[in-house]
Design a protein around this motif. Structure first.
Motif, mmCIF file in Angstrom:
data_model
loop_
_atom_site.group_PDB
_atom_site.id
_atom_site.type_symbol
_atom_site.label_atom_id
_atom_site.label_comp_id
_atom_site.label_asym_id
_atom_site.label_seq_id
_atom_site.Cartn_x
_atom_site.Cartn_y
_atom_site.Cartn_z
ATOM 1 N N VAL A 130 13.020 88.504 8.548
ATOM 2 C CA VAL A 130 14.681 88.980 8.647
ATOM 3 C C VAL A 130 14.990 89.561 7.408
ATOM 4 N N GLU A 131 14.499 89.243 6.361
ATOM 5 C CA GLU A 131 15.163 89.807 4.845
ATOM 6 C C GLU A 131 14.749 91.319 5.097
ATOM 7 N N LEU A 132 13.692 91.873 5.590
ATOM 8 C CA LEU A 132 13.294 93.465 5.721
ATOM 9 C C LEU A 132 14.016 93.973 6.537
ATOM 10 N N LEU A 133 14.371 93.288 7.718
ATOM 11 C CA LEU A 133 15.127 94.073 8.547
ATOM 12 C C LEU A 133 16.742 94.160 8.007
ATOM 13 N N PHE A 134 17.257 92.915 7.786
ATOM 14 C CA PHE A 134 18.648 93.349 7.384
ATOM 15 C C PHE A 134 18.758 94.021 5.872
ATOM 16 N N ALA A 135 17.915 94.261 5.199
ATOM 17 C CA ALA A 135 17.850 94.879 4.169
ATOM 18 C C ALA A 135 17.800 96.506 4.544
ATOM 19 N N TRP A 136 17.187 96.893 5.654
ATOM 20 C CA TRP A 136 17.328 98.186 6.248
ATOM 21 C C TRP A 136 18.596 98.270 6.688
ATOM 22 N N LEU A 137 19.206 97.488 7.634
ATOM 23 C CA LEU A 137 20.349 97.540 8.225
ATOM 24 C C LEU A 137 21.403 97.876 7.148
ATOM 25 N N PHE A 196 18.120 78.322 3.917
ATOM 26 C CA PHE A 196 19.732 78.665 4.039
ATOM 27 C C PHE A 196 19.893 79.747 2.964
ATOM 28 N N ARG A 197 19.645 79.528 1.813
ATOM 29 C CA ARG A 197 19.941 80.372 0.789
ATOM 30 C C ARG A 197 19.316 82.003 1.213
ATOM 31 N N ARG A 198 18.176 81.856 1.550
ATOM 32 C CA ARG A 198 17.641 83.307 1.913
ATOM 33 C C ARG A 198 18.264 83.928 3.049
ATOM 34 N N LYS A 199 18.715 83.224 3.996
ATOM 35 C CA LYS A 199 19.192 83.521 5.298
ATOM 36 C C LYS A 199 20.669 84.246 4.832
ATOM 37 N N GLN A 200 21.221 83.213 4.060
ATOM 38 C CA GLN A 200 22.738 83.670 3.593
ATOM 39 C C GLN A 200 22.752 85.137 2.991
ATOM 40 N N ALA A 201 21.891 85.388 2.095
ATOM 41 C CA ALA A 201 21.839 86.238 1.207
ATOM 42 C C ALA A 201 21.343 87.584 2.009
ATOM 43 N N ALA A 202 20.685 87.380 2.907
ATOM 44 C CA ALA A 202 20.104 88.488 3.871
ATOM 45 C C ALA A 202 21.089 88.678 4.900
ATOM 46 N N PHE A 203 21.789 87.947 5.553
ATOM 47 C CA PHE A 203 22.776 88.079 6.536
ATOM 48 C C PHE A 203 24.032 88.415 6.208
ATOM 49 N N THR A 204 24.406 88.454 5.029
ATOM 50 C CA THR A 204 25.733 88.765 4.579
ATOM 51 C C THR A 204 25.640 90.282 3.968
#
Length: 427
Positions: A130-137, A196-204
């Motif tokens: 998910v980090e890769l996908l959201f970085a691209w988004l 949690f911290r990784r998802k928060q950073a990725a998804f916001t």
């Protein structure tokens, strides 16, 4: 000579008009774990068909299993990669942070197709980094719609937490004790707080993202999470009220239930949060004139089933499922945590009243005319509600009328309107 010239110009004009239609059409890419199976997979396909019927262009991207025939779809995942992702979840406690290779493959396909809008559904399920996908988004800047079908996007681990009454996600998911017991099961490492911290950073921080939820309950939850800075909109799930409608099938006669009051329970998977134990207890308390019928049981569960319960495995036939809903006198949804269950809507559409626990968004599809809501986990209240339904049944017509509010044609058009507004092509 005039004839061929006229044909040539007519053909050129047709091609020009075709091009203009294509140019004005919106290209929408939907991404999810599976395509066509399960409630989320069916919703994705229904939205695809709605887009095609209204002149837009859809493409579906999915991670595992197989897509239905006759739709434009591609699988970016593989069975081998899914197995590695399962191991990463079990042994490292890192769900959603494996599958880097196939995530890059998905991103390349997105760039090739160049959609106007990207619609995310479930991005967990052992298929994406998910980090890769959201970085691209974040870099692409395209309009993104993200439908939350559960709570996984804003927790450090679980897809639902209502069953345990946990509110740890509001404070970073520190000290999680349920990571071994709840999907996605992390058997050996507790990385919940770090996840949690990784998802928060990725998804916001995605510049043009709209969160969609099927229930007011999940809207309230999302607005308390780290997703709160995004607009959150409610679009209830829709169902096919043509397929799910009252039918006469002869099932009662076939199953020997002609003189019985039939209590139906349906689940895709009868895991603990779906409340199987409550329905089994009901079967022990009810009189012989009642029959509990359960659909969706595993072979192991069927072997352990009490004699007074009629159990069946999961059916992939919606017409068969509609026949069971229509046969039943009442549908009991003893779920202990849920978002906005489509099983309630399917039962109502077949003219069958619903009894459910007051949990998540499950009561939101019901009114006093078509259902009964009882306190979560209260066995006696559930039993009394069934007796009340036997003595004074709800109107089948009222159930059907309520279901009409969730016709998929109407609900999914809300998605199309949202896509066009986000892409600045409002109609």
């Amino acid at each position: 000579m005039v004839g061929p010239l006229l044909c040539f110009f007519k053909s050129a004009l047709d091609r020009q008009q075709e091009s203009a239609v294509y140019f004005m059409s919106l290209k929408v890419l939907q991404i999810s774990t599976v395509c066509g199976s399960g409630s989320v997979g069916r919703i994705m396909v229904d939205i695809y068909h709605m887009l095609e019927e209204n002149g837009d262009i859809g493409l579906l991207a999915y991670g595992r299993q197989k897509a239905p025939e006759g739709i434009r779809a591609f699988r970016f995942g593989s069975d081998g990669d899914m197995a590695l992702h399962v191991l990463a979840t079990f042994f490292r406690g890192e769900h959603g942070f494996a599958s880097a290779g196939q995530t890059r493959r998905l991103i390349r396909r997105i760039e090739e197709w160049n959609p106007d809008v990207i619609h995310l559904h479930n991005i967990h399920g052992f298929v994406l980094q998910v980090e890769l996908l959201f970085a691209w988004l974040k870099e692409a800047g395209k309009p993104v719609v993200w439908t939350l079908h559960d709570c996984w996007p804003f927790t450090g681990h679980c897809a639902f937490y209502d069953y345990t009454g946990c509110a740890g996600w509001k404070a970073g998911c520190a000290g999680c004790r349920e990571y071994k017991k709840t999907y996605p099961y992390a058997l050996f490492r507790n990385r919940t707080e770090a996840n949690f911290r990784r998802k928060q950073a990725a998804f916001t921080g995605v510049p043009n993202l709209t969160v969609v939820v099927p229930s007011n309950w999940l809207k309230a939850e999302a607005e308390q999470s780290f997703l709160k800075d995004y607009p959150v909109r409610v679009i209830p799930n829709g169902i096919d009220t043509g397929t799910f409608s009252p039918v006469s099938s002869g099932l009662r006669l076939k199953l020997g239930l002609s003189e019985k009051f039939v209590i139906l329970g349906v689940a895709n998977v009868w895991e603990r949060r779906k409340g199987l134990g409550y329905l089994l207890d009901l079967s022990k308390w009810l009189v012989d004139s009642c029959q509990v019928v359960l659909i969706g049981l595993s072979k192991k569960q069927l072997r352990r089933l009490p004699k007074q319960v009629l159990g069946l495995e999961r059916t992939s036939s919606v017409s068969e499922l509609a026949a069971y809903y229509s046969m039943a006198d009442v549908f009991v949804n003893a779920t202990l945590e849920d978002n906005f269950p489509t099983t309630n809507l399917e039962a109502l559409a077949c003219g069958t009243p619903v009894i459910t626990f007051d949990t998540g968004g499950s009561p939101e599809s019901l009114t006093d005319a078509c259902g009964r809501v009882v306190p979560k986990g209260d066995k006696e209240a559930l039993f009394r509600a069934v007796l009340q339904e036997m003595e004074k049944p709800k109107s089948k017509e009222a159930c059907r009328m309520r279901a009409e509010q969730y016709k998929k044609e109407d609900r999914f058009l809300e998605y199309r309107n949202l896509y066009h507004r986000l892409a600045d092509r409002g109609e």
